[in-house]
Design an enzyme around this catalytic site. Structure first.
Site, short mmCIF file in Angstrom:
data_model
loop_
_atom_site.label_atom_id
_atom_site.label_comp_id
_atom_site.label_asym_id
_atom_site.label_seq_id
_atom_site.Cartn_x
_atom_site.Cartn_y
_atom_site.Cartn_z
CB THR A 1 -0.76 0.23 1.60
OG1 THR A 1 -1.66 1.30 1.47
CG2 THR A 1 -0.41 -0.16 1.92
CD GLU B 1 -2.90 5.20 4.39
OE1 GLU B 1 -2.17 5.29 5.66
OE2 GLU B 1 -3.19 6.03 4.04
CE1 TYR C 1 -4.27 -1.54 5.79
CE2 TYR C 1 -3.36 0.21 5.06
CZ TYR C 1 -3.53 -0.91 4.52
OH TYR C 1 -3.58 -1.31 3.57
CE LYS D 1 -2.42 -4.17 4.35
NZ LYS D 1 -2.54 -5.63 2.27
P1 NAP Z 1 -11.08 -4.99 2.16
O1 NAP Z 1 -12.81 -4.25 1.11
O2 NAP Z 1 -10.88 -4.33 3.58
O3 NAP Z 1 -10.62 -6.48 2.87
C1 NAP Z 1 -10.39 -6.61 3.31
C2 NAP Z 1 -10.55 -8.30 3.31
O4 NAP Z 1 -9.47 -8.45 4.34
C3 NAP Z 1 -12.02 -8.71 3.60
O5 NAP Z 1 -12.43 -10.26 3.01
C4 NAP Z 1 -12.26 -9.67 5.62
O6 NAP Z 1 -12.88 -10.24 5.71
C5 NAP Z 1 -10.33 -10.21 5.02
N1 NAP Z 1 -9.81 -10.34 6.00
C6 NAP Z 1 -9.72 -9.48 7.35
N2 NAP Z 1 -9.62 -9.97 8.60
C7 NAP Z 1 -9.00 -11.87 7.88
C8 NAP Z 1 -8.31 -12.54 9.08
N3 NAP Z 1 -7.96 -12.49 10.01
N4 NAP Z 1 -7.87 -13.62 8.28
C9 NAP Z 1 -8.80 -14.11 6.57
N5 NAP Z 1 -8.89 -12.72 6.15
C10 NAP Z 1 -9.73 -11.65 7.15
O7 NAP Z 1 -9.94 -3.62 2.21
P2 NAP Z 1 -10.01 -3.37 0.01
O8 NAP Z 1 -9.62 -2.59 0.08
O9 NAP Z 1 -10.24 -4.81 -0.30
O10 NAP Z 1 -7.80 -3.84 -0.44
C11 NAP Z 1 -7.91 -5.46 -0.29
C12 NAP Z 1 -5.74 -5.16 0.48
O11 NAP Z 1 -4.89 -4.01 -0.70
C13 NAP Z 1 -6.01 -5.19 1.20
O12 NAP Z 1 -4.87 -5.85 1.64
C14 NAP Z 1 -5.99 -3.53 1.48
O13 NAP Z 1 -5.35 -3.64 2.78
C15 NAP Z 1 -4.51 -3.30 0.55
N6 NAP Z 1 -4.87 -1.99 -0.40
C16 NAP Z 1 -6.00 -1.25 -0.09
C17 NAP Z 1 -6.21 0.02 -0.68
C18 NAP Z 1 -7.18 0.30 -1.15
O14 NAP Z 1 -7.03 1.48 -1.15
N7 NAP Z 1 -8.30 -0.28 -1.72
C19 NAP Z 1 -4.68 0.60 -1.48
C20 NAP Z 1 -3.42 -0.14 -0.91
C21 NAP Z 1 -4.01 -1.86 -0.72
P3 NAP Z 1 -14.25 -10.21 6.72
O15 NAP Z 1 -15.46 -9.98 5.03
O16 NAP Z 1 -14.70 -11.02 7.02
O17 NAP Z 1 -14.10 -9.13 7.06
#
Ligand code: NAP
Length: 337
Positions: A125, A127, A149, A153
């Site tokens: 990320t 971040e 966070y 990461k």
């Molecule tokens: P998100 O919508 O918050 O999805 C996170 C997922 O992780 C959810 O399916 C959640 O499941 C699952 N999770 C959380 N804790 C867990 C655990 N202990 N074991 C297994 N699964 C678990 O995030 P996103 O926006 O799709 O982002 C995808 C990835 O990219 C993440 O790693 C995020 O940090 C990274 N990222 C995102 C952005 C952005 O702007 N969106 C930018 C850079 C990086 P539940 O449904 O059970 O909660």
């Protein structure tokens, strides 16, 4: 030739669901790793649950990862699971480090033993850059995380790079350093989605079923939307564009790091102004600031330089800021009617 198999952690999240749809359209066989919940709800993956194989598990549990990998034997692994809220991570430091940091290492290590040839995508990320002095940021910008966070990461990112260079058993782990990407599937604890949902509730004069914010209060109370720092600057893209890069990175001949970004920066206030304008309202009549939503250590300004992804993989984001805001507001007008 048999279809490729992809194992996606975090499939119920925003990116996991869009990535699954993309890979299904390419003929992949998909398995999703989800946390069991009493409602048997797959979040954003509910629509495609009959087209994917579900493995219940948790990144806390290396055993559950191992069992899924042993059974499914994927060609590609996308590690998207994380506790993904930078602001929320201040309130759950240990949980964030265990899932977002150690959990990623659990995936790398179990994959190394069970499916050593599988290619892995790690969700890094922007971040991790913290409050950078170099603008825009690219793959060579130093990391200086400003929240738990981002620190978790960065740990996962560094473990991925170490595994990639291991002389005894190098692993193909590619890291996407993605800048903020949003959509109607973004969690309601993220500022962009909070704004689009609030605009919809206000415009539709919604009285009941107003969604709650991260401190458990309705996102619109007494006609007002409460936000944190309106001057915080971010580089916002559309999630649908960004999952395409994840797939491209695993088709590339070497595992590498790539930034995904639009290169365009807007403040939170500008996002709110644009979103209220979509329904003909003036944002200043509805938005108030509240210190609950301001992190104790600030990140940004974040602005990405994705020229490496364009040059090497031919990737660039297609959706412009104003179109992204419109997509999100229109989706929420229908959802919160
Ligand atoms: P998100 O919508 O918050 O999805 C996170 C997922 O992780 C959810 O399916 C959640 O499941 C699952 N999770 C959380 N804790 C867990 C655990 N202990 N074991 C297994 N699964 C678990 O995030 P996103 O926006 O799709 O982002 C995808 C990835 O990219 C993440 O790693 C995020 O940090 C990274 N990222 C995102 C952005 C952005 O702007 N969106 C930018 C850079 C990086 P539940 O449904 O059970 O909660």
């Amino acid at each position: 030739m048999a279809n490729k198999k992809a194992f996606i952690t975090g499939i119920s999240g925003q990116d996991g669901s869009y990535l699954s749809e993309l890979l299904l359209s390419k003929g992949y066989e998909i398995a999703g790793f989800v946390r069991r919940n009493a409602a048997l709800d797959f979040g954003n993956a509910n629509e495609i649950k009959d087209e994917i194989k579900i493995y219940y598990g948790d990144l806390h549990s290396p055993e559950s990862i191992a069992l899924a990998l042993l059974d499914f034997k994927p060609d590609e692994i996308y590690n998207l699971a994380s506790l993904s809220s930078p602001l929320g991570s201040f309130k759950d430091k240990f949980g964030t480090i265990m899932v977002t940091g150690i959990g990623a290492l659990n995936v790398f290590e179990r994959a190394k033993q069970i499916v050593p040839d599988a290619r892995i995508y790690q969700a890094s990320t922007s971040e991790m850059f913290g409050a950078p002095t170099q603008v825009p940021q690219n793959e060579d910008t130093p990391f200086a995380p400003a929240n738990p966070y981002a620190a978790a990461k960065e740990f996962a990112h560094r473990m991925a790079v170490i595994a990639r260079h291991d002389k005894n058993q190098p692993q193909f782990i590619a890291c996407g350093i993605l800048f903020n990407h949003e959509s109607p599937r973004r969690g309601l604890n993220f500022v962009t989605r909070k704004i689009s949902a609030a605009v919809a509730c206000i415009k539709n004069e919604k009285k009941f079923g107003v969604p709650l914010n991260e401190i458990g209060k309705p996102i619109v109370e007494n006609g007002k939307l409460k936000l944190g720092d309106l001057e915080a600057k971010r580089d916002w893209g559309y999630a649908v564009d960004y999952v395409g890069l994840m797939w491209m990175m695993l088709q590339h001949d070497i595992a590498d790091d790539f930034v995904a970004a639009t290169g365009e920066v807007h403040t939170v206030g500008e996002f709110a102004k644009e979103a209220f304008a979509v329904v003909g309202l003036n944002w200043e009549d509805f938005v108030e600031t509240d210190s609950h939503f301001i992190p104790p250590v600030q990140t940004g300004p974040l602005c990405g330089d994705a020229s490496k992804a364009k040059k090497i993989l031919g990737w660039e984001p297609r959706t412009k800021f104003k179109d992204l805001v419109k997509i999100m507001v229109h989706a929420d007008l229908a959802k919160f009617s």
